[in-house]
Enzyme design. Structure first.
Site, short mmCIF file in Angstrom:
data_model
loop_
_atom_site.label_atom_id
_atom_site.label_comp_id
_atom_site.label_asym_id
_atom_site.label_seq_id
_atom_site.Cartn_x
_atom_site.Cartn_y
_atom_site.Cartn_z
N GLY A 1 38.11 50.13 39.80
CA GLY A 1 38.91 50.26 41.03
C GLY A 1 40.16 51.07 40.79
N ASN A 2 41.08 51.06 41.75
CA ASN A 2 42.36 51.76 41.58
C ASN A 2 43.46 50.96 42.27
OD1 ASN A 2 42.81 52.84 44.40
ND2 ASN A 2 40.82 53.76 43.96
N ARG A 3 44.69 51.43 42.16
CA ARG A 3 45.84 50.63 42.59
C ARG A 3 46.22 50.78 44.06
NH1 ARG A 3 47.66 48.51 37.93
NH2 ARG A 3 47.44 49.78 36.06
N SER A 4 45.39 51.42 44.85
CA SER A 4 45.73 51.56 46.27
C SER A 4 45.76 50.19 46.95
CB SER A 4 44.67 52.44 46.95
OG SER A 4 44.86 52.38 48.35
N ALA B 1 41.97 55.92 48.90
CA ALA B 1 41.95 56.41 47.52
C ALA B 1 40.50 56.30 47.05
CB ALA B 1 42.87 55.57 46.65
#
Ligand code: C5P
Length: 215
Positions: free
Chosen positions: A29-32, A96
């Site tokens: 995943g990512n930090r969005s 994102a």
């Protein structure tokens, strides 16, 4: 305040960070946080648009009057956006989207081992595909950069065939991921650049919606 800036228009907003499955219980995943996209969807609905929010998982409540389509991966988001593209007037891609996914997701939970190699393959660039197949829609993209924000932004707006790009320098404090404020620059295909001051994501969302109405 409710307006009719976007009355009779259908607007798709994407938000959140896509999740790319490794196995049934794990993902990349990512930090969005999704905050920027949710704020935009809320303002689009307040401006009178039929608003479809295509969202990767977030912890945010669905804004009033917004239709939610929940997705996880980039490919699911692509399918959800593309199937609604023809019938919409604008797409604002605030999500994102992961640039890579795991080539072969495991069907069962991967057991502990000393090392694990994952092969990643390229995800589709959803926005670039929309730009290539544009008929009547207005397209707004986002760009998070840590350097040469304007320069990269100007080439991105042309490369993806956008009508406007919202560029932000995520190395700045109080801008970008997971905060309630943002400092962005609007970039147009003719090369015009409109820097906005640091403001709340709600105010940035209002400015983006008025800029869309101008388009
Ligand atoms: O090229 P870059 O990732 O910086 O472009 C960011 C913009 O493109 C964002 O609007 C994002 O939502 C969109 N994007 C996309 N599909 C990808 C990667 C980014 O639609 N695979």
């Amino acid at each position: 305040m409710k307006t009719d800036l976007l009355a009779n228009k259908t607007v798709i907003v994407t938000a959140g960070g896509t999740q790319e499955a490794i196995d049934p219980v794990r993902f990349i995943g990512n930090r969005s946080s999704g905050k920027m996209g949710y704020a935009i969807a809320e303002q689009a609905a307040l401006a009178g648009a039929r608003t479809i929010l295509i969202s990767a998982p977030t912890n945010l409540p669905v804004p009033f009057g917004v239709e939610l389509v929940s997705v996880e991966s980039a490919r699911a988001m692509e399918e959800a956006v593309n199937s609604r593209y023809e019938a919409c007037d604008a797409v604002i891609m605030a999500a994102a989207v992961a640039d890579f996914r795991v080539e072969n997701m495991a069907d069962t939970k991967i057991k502990k081992m000393d090392t694990l190699e994952l092969k990643l393959v390229k995800n589709p660039d959803i926005l670039k595909g929309l730009g290539a197949n544009k008929t009547h829609q207005k397209l707004i993209g986002f760009a998070a950069e840590t350097q040469n924000v304007i320069e990269y932004g100007k080439s991105k707006v042309l490369n993806k065939n956008l009508d406007m790009l919202v560029a932000n320098d995520v190395s700045k404090q109080n801008a970008g991921f997971n905060v309630d404020t943002n400092e962005v620059t609007l970039i147009y295909p003719g090369g015009q650049v409109r820097p906005l001051p640091l403001m709340t994501k709600i105010d940035v969302a209002k400015r983006i919606i008025s800029a869309l109405a101008e388009l």
